[in-house]
Structure formats: C-alpha cells, structure tokens
Design a protein around this motif. Structure first.
Motif, mmCIF file in Angstrom:
data_model
loop_
_atom_site.group_PDB
_atom_site.id
_atom_site.type_symbol
_atom_site.label_atom_id
_atom_site.label_comp_id
_atom_site.label_asym_id
_atom_site.label_seq_id
_atom_site.Cartn_x
_atom_site.Cartn_y
_atom_site.Cartn_z
ATOM 1 N N ALA A 181 0.862 -1.182 0.000
ATOM 2 C CA ALA A 181 0.000 0.000 0.000
ATOM 3 C C ALA A 181 0.898 1.231 0.000
ATOM 4 N N LEU A 182 0.806 2.038 -1.042
ATOM 5 C CA LEU A 182 1.655 3.224 -1.182
ATOM 6 C C LEU A 182 0.945 4.438 -0.595
ATOM 7 N N VAL A 183 1.625 5.124 0.300
ATOM 8 C CA VAL A 183 1.126 6.358 0.908
ATOM 9 C C VAL A 183 2.130 7.455 0.602
ATOM 10 N N GLY A 184 1.730 8.390 -0.230
ATOM 11 C CA GLY A 184 2.622 9.477 -0.548
ATOM 12 C C GLY A 184 3.025 9.474 -2.008
ATOM 13 N N PRO A 185 4.090 10.239 -2.274
ATOM 14 C CA PRO A 185 5.002 10.904 -1.345
ATOM 15 C C PRO A 185 4.346 12.055 -0.571
ATOM 16 N N LEU A 186 4.889 12.267 0.635
ATOM 17 C CA LEU A 186 4.493 13.365 1.503
ATOM 18 C C LEU A 186 5.729 14.153 1.899
ATOM 19 N N LEU A 187 5.522 15.399 2.259
ATOM 20 C CA LEU A 187 6.611 16.259 2.710
ATOM 21 C C LEU A 187 6.533 16.355 4.230
ATOM 22 N N LEU A 188 7.560 15.858 4.903
ATOM 23 C CA LEU A 188 7.645 15.915 6.361
ATOM 24 C C LEU A 188 8.577 17.056 6.753
ATOM 25 N N VAL A 189 8.067 17.952 7.560
ATOM 26 C CA VAL A 189 8.841 19.125 7.957
ATOM 27 C C VAL A 189 8.993 19.125 9.475
ATOM 28 N N GLU A 190 10.231 19.309 9.919
ATOM 29 C CA GLU A 190 10.523 19.495 11.342
ATOM 30 C C GLU A 190 10.786 20.985 11.575
ATOM 31 N N ALA A 191 9.977 21.580 12.426
ATOM 32 C CA ALA A 191 10.063 23.028 12.636
ATOM 33 C C ALA A 191 10.175 23.337 14.125
ATOM 34 N N GLU A 192 10.485 24.610 14.395
ATOM 35 C CA GLU A 192 10.478 25.116 15.760
ATOM 36 C C GLU A 192 9.267 26.028 15.933
ATOM 37 N N HIS A 193 8.516 25.736 16.966
ATOM 38 C CA HIS A 193 7.350 26.553 17.270
ATOM 39 C C HIS A 193 7.765 27.580 18.341
ATOM 40 N N ARG A 194 7.929 28.826 17.891
ATOM 41 C CA ARG A 194 8.377 29.890 18.788
ATOM 42 C C ARG A 194 7.186 30.735 19.239
ATOM 43 N N THR A 195 7.072 30.866 20.544
ATOM 44 C CA THR A 195 6.007 31.703 21.124
ATOM 45 C C THR A 195 6.616 32.645 22.152
ATOM 46 N N GLU A 196 6.048 33.820 22.259
ATOM 47 C CA GLU A 196 6.497 34.818 23.227
ATOM 48 C C GLU A 196 5.416 35.034 24.284
ATOM 49 N N HIS A 197 5.884 35.099 25.538
ATOM 50 C CA HIS A 197 4.976 35.330 26.666
ATOM 51 C C HIS A 197 5.469 36.557 27.437
ATOM 52 N N ARG A 198 4.558 37.449 27.731
ATOM 53 C CA ARG A 198 4.896 38.629 28.544
ATOM 54 C C ARG A 198 4.433 38.402 29.980
ATOM 55 N N ARG A 199 5.309 38.821 30.897
ATOM 56 C CA ARG A 199 4.958 38.691 32.307
ATOM 57 C C ARG A 199 5.454 39.910 33.068
ATOM 58 N N VAL A 200 4.791 40.180 34.165
ATOM 59 C CA VAL A 200 5.135 41.324 35.024
ATOM 60 C C VAL A 200 6.062 40.837 36.126
ATOM 61 N N VAL A 201 7.205 41.560 36.283
ATOM 62 C CA VAL A 201 8.226 41.176 37.263
ATOM 63 C C VAL A 201 8.446 42.330 38.243
ATOM 64 N N ASN A 202 8.532 41.997 39.518
ATOM 65 C CA ASN A 202 8.800 42.990 40.569
ATOM 66 C C ASN A 202 10.274 42.919 40.927
ATOM 67 N N ARG A 203 11.029 43.976 40.551
ATOM 68 C CA ARG A 203 12.459 44.048 40.859
ATOM 69 C C ARG A 203 12.714 45.249 41.772
ATOM 70 N N ASP A 204 12.993 44.938 43.036
ATOM 71 C CA ASP A 204 13.293 45.969 44.046
ATOM 72 C C ASP A 204 12.187 47.015 44.121
ATOM 73 N N GLY A 205 10.972 46.543 44.101
ATOM 74 C CA GLY A 205 9.838 47.438 44.238
ATOM 75 C C GLY A 205 9.414 48.102 42.948
ATOM 76 N N HIS A 206 10.093 47.829 41.883
ATOM 77 C CA HIS A 206 9.723 48.403 40.590
ATOM 78 C C HIS A 206 9.109 47.313 39.716
ATOM 79 N N MET A 207 7.937 47.588 39.178
ATOM 80 C CA MET A 207 7.232 46.643 38.314
ATOM 81 C C MET A 207 7.675 46.853 36.862
ATOM 82 N N SER A 208 7.964 45.735 36.197
ATOM 83 C CA SER A 208 8.383 45.820 34.804
ATOM 84 C C SER A 208 7.875 44.585 34.040
ATOM 85 N N GLN A 209 7.839 44.712 32.749
ATOM 86 C CA GLN A 209 7.406 43.600 31.886
ATOM 87 C C GLN A 209 8.615 42.979 31.193
ATOM 88 N N GLU A 210 8.591 41.664 31.151
ATOM 89 C CA GLU A 210 9.640 40.940 30.456
ATOM 90 C C GLU A 210 9.015 40.001 29.421
#
Length: 438
Positions: free
Chosen positions: A51-80
């Motif tokens: 049973a022949l399946v294909g040809p198919l194209l198999l791709v290996e990728a990197e899934h990059r996501t960015e997350h923002r968070r609030v950080v308290n550094r010495d009483g100062h709030m900032s986003q990273e």
C-alpha cells in the motif's frame, strides 16, 4: 418391509452418511489452511501486500512563542518577554500526484500449493507547495525536511530513483512517520521549500496479494496495466475506466480531495502519533484474485451433498416402489458411499490437474460406478444407464451452480421444482395405501 419403516431407514442412512461428509469437509478446511500457510510463507520470503502512501513532505520546525509577564524588581514593576521554543512536526500533501505503472505476475509455490506474486514498475510524479499549518500563537520556523513514501513492505523494493526539482536525491530506509511504519525517505533542502517543489519517483516494487494507493494528493490519478486476467478492484474508489480480458487488464483512477477524506485525516494526524485514523480507509487498488479456488469450490460442492443423496435415494425408492423391485438397506448405503467418494476424488484430483478437469473426471467415474451397480440392483441395464446419465446430469447442474453465483438460487430452485413435478407426475396414480401394506 412396510413403506414407513423403509422410509425411516433410508432417512437414518442419510443422517449416517453425513459423518463421512463432515470428515471430508474437515479435510478441505485442513488443505485450505495449509494453502494459506504456504501463501504466508511465500509472502514472508518475498514481500506482503503493498500500500503506497505518498510521497508526503515531512517538515521538522520550531514553534516559537512569546509570553509577557510582570516582574517585581526591588519594588519596581516591569514587563519581560520570554520566548518558548518547542519542536513541531507536520506533513504537507502534494498538490498533484500522478502514478503510471505496469504489473507483471508470476506464480510461486511449494509442493501442491502456489500463490501469485506481482512485480510493478511505477512512476510517481507531482509537486509540493509548502504551506505551514496555522498555529494559535507564535510562528513556525522550518529546520529540516524530508520527502517520505509509505509502503506496505520494504522488502518488495527492487529499485528506486528519486528526483527533487530535477536533481537526483538519495533515498534511505524508514518513513520517519510513526503511523506509517515501513517506508522510505530522502532529505529535502530547506531552500526548496520556498517555491514549488516538483518530484519524480521511479519505483520497482514486488508484493503478494494486493496493491493499493492512498490518494494523498489534491488531485490523484493512477494508471496501471497488468497481465493478470482476474483483477479484483477494491477499496474506497473503483476505477473510472477499466478493461479486463484474457491477456490482462488496464485501469485508471482519478480522485480529488473533494471526494476523499484523506486530506482531512492527514491534517488531523501528527507524524509522531502511533495511529492515524481515516487515512488508510480511503485507499483503493486491486487484488490478484484466483479464478478458481479449488478448496472453496469443493467446500461449496459438499454443501449440496445431502440434497444429491436425497434426490438419488428418492429416485431409487421410486423405482423400487413402482417396479416392485426390493432394494436392501445395505445397497442404499453402498450407493451413498459411492456418491460421497465423488467429493474425495474431486479434492485429490483438483490439486494436480485443476478444478474443472478434476470435476469432470470425478463426475464421470462416480456416475459410471453407480450406473453399473444399480443396473444389477434394479434388474436391468436400461435402469442402470438411466441412473448413471441422470446422476451425470445432476453433476453438470451442480457445476453450473458452482460457477454461476449470481444465478445459483434461480437454477437450483428451477431444478428442484422440475424434480418435484417429475415425481408428482409419475406417482399421481400410485396407491400409496396399497404400497404401505406391502
């Protein structure tokens, strides 16, 4: 002997004769199983279903996501901003896939058993257009890619040549897709993903049993010519065009993504999953069908044995009653054993000379023997010859029933009606009360 007791004894004899018939049926099953074992052994030594399946194209990728968070550094709030990188694999189906090939068959066997083995030369052509699948967050960055081809059994590969964008590529074993199992793959340069990627695969493949394709392309066409005169087309799609003759067959399939669920199944399956529901359900192809399976035909013939015994015993009893020629219980039994011997002769001869000649030889031998025996039992060569010719006619009718599955019920019911009408016509003036007192 009173007619009632005689009928009871004949009925008991019919039941007793079922014992050797059941033993013959068991012998047929045993030989059939042995034939299947030989077929499996040949498949293990050569290659199994493909049973022949294909040809198919198999791709290996990197899934990059960015997350923002609030950080308290010495009483100062900032986003990273934090970036997350995860591996992601996906498959791309070809926009078009055209398969053209030819099939050559041969028989391989051991001892009395053999199975057909096929050899195919196929050319698979098409093109890919790389389109990453949508993701909810982030983006996909391809890192590596392969062209993959799924097969039923890698041992059937005799030769393969692959060209990507007009350049030869090296093919390696393994499909790299978990749910495909066996197959082949070849590395694809990342630069080739930027535009259309045409491909061409020249494949020489051997196998046993069946040959099938899974329509992975947006538009899939398959053309195949072969020398096997009895192809059994099967699967989710039948050929749009086909010609079958004594010299072989030719068939053509055309399947679009609109008439197949394979595209949706591919989109829902991950290459790392162990199973992919729905992909193989859309497969189509053909099976090398044996024109006459001697064991199946013999088994079907045995199913009519009780009817044959009943008709012959009824005819003998009718002559006995009308001609006042007594027939002993033992003589009924010998006649029944002679008829049971037909099926043993049929089974043993068919393994050497084929079902048709074996059937003719067994029918002639048993009809001649029974005609010769009944000529003495019923007191006359004419009666024996009549029974022999009648039995030969019944065997001919049975052969028609075995070869004509579509009209078996019609032919069988017509023959039974004719037999009943004949008996009723011959006995319409018989005084059964007088015979019952004999």
């Amino acid at each position: 002997m009173r007619i009632g007791w005689k009928l009871a004894l004949v009925g008991l004899l019919l039941l007793l004769l079922l014992v050797p018939l059941m033993m013959l049926s068991g012998l047929v099953y045993e030989r059939q199983q042995r034939g299947q074992e030989v077929a499996a052994e040949i498949a293990r030594a050569t290659a199994g279903e493909q049973a022949l399946v294909g040809p198919l194209l198999l791709v290996e990728a990197e899934h990059r996501t960015e997350h923002r968070r609030v950080v308290n550094r010495d009483g100062h709030m900032s986003q990273e901003t934090e970036e997350t990188v995860q591996p992601f694999h996906y498959l791309v189906a070809p926009e078009q896939l055209a398969v053209a090939g030819s099939l050559r068959s041969e028989r391989r066997g051991r001892s009395l058993f053999s199975v057909p083995v096929f050899h195919t030369s196929q050319t698979l052509k098409g093109r890919f257009r790389h389109q990453p699948p949508p993701v909810d967050l982030g983006e996909l960055q391809p890192k590596r890619a392969w062209l993959v081809l799924g097969l039923g059994d890698n041992r059937g590969v005799r030769r393969i040549g692959l060209e990507l964008a007009g350049k030869a590529a090296t093919v390696e074993p393994g499909s790299r897709v978990a749910w495909l199992g066996e197959g082949l793959h070849a590395a694809v340069p990342l630069a080739a993903l930027d535009g259309d990627l045409p491909f061409s695969v020249d494949l020489d493949l051997a196998g046993t049993g069946s040959l099938a394709w899974v329509p992975v392309g947006g538009e899939t066409t398959v053309s195949l010519d072969g020398d096997w005169p009895h192809p059994g087309f099967e699967g989710h799609h039948l050929p749009d065009q086909r010609e079958v003759g004594e010299a072989g067959f030719s068939a053509r399939w055309a399947v679009s993504r609109l008439s197949s669920r394979v595209s949706q199944a591919l989109a829902a399956c991950k290459p790392t999953d162990g199973r992919c529901e729905g992909v193989f359900e859309g497969a189509f192809g053909l099976r090398l069908v044996e024109p006459v399976d001697r064991y199946l035909m013999t088994d079907r013939a045995i199913k009519y044995a009780l009817l044959f015994l009943g008709l012959v015993f009824g005819a003998v009893f009718l002559v006995e009653a009308l001609a006042s020629r007594p027939v002993h219980f033992v003589q009924y039994g010998l006649a029944g054993l002679a008829m049971a011997m037909f099926y043993l002769l049929l089974l043993s001869l068919s393994e050497h000379i084929g079902f048709g000649p074996a059937y003719a030889a067994a029918a002639a031998a048993c009809s001649g023997l029974l005609g010769f025996y009944l000529a003495g039992v019923l007191g006359g060569r004419g009666r024996g010859l009549g029974f022999g010719l009648g039995l030969l006619g019944l065997y001919g009718l049975l052969y028609l029933l075995l070869r004509s599955e579509d009209h078996a019920l019609l032919v069988g019911s017509g023959a039974l009606f004719a037999a009943l009408a004949t008996v009723m016509g011959l006995t319409r003036r018989v005084d059964w009360h007088k015979l019952g007192r004999a």
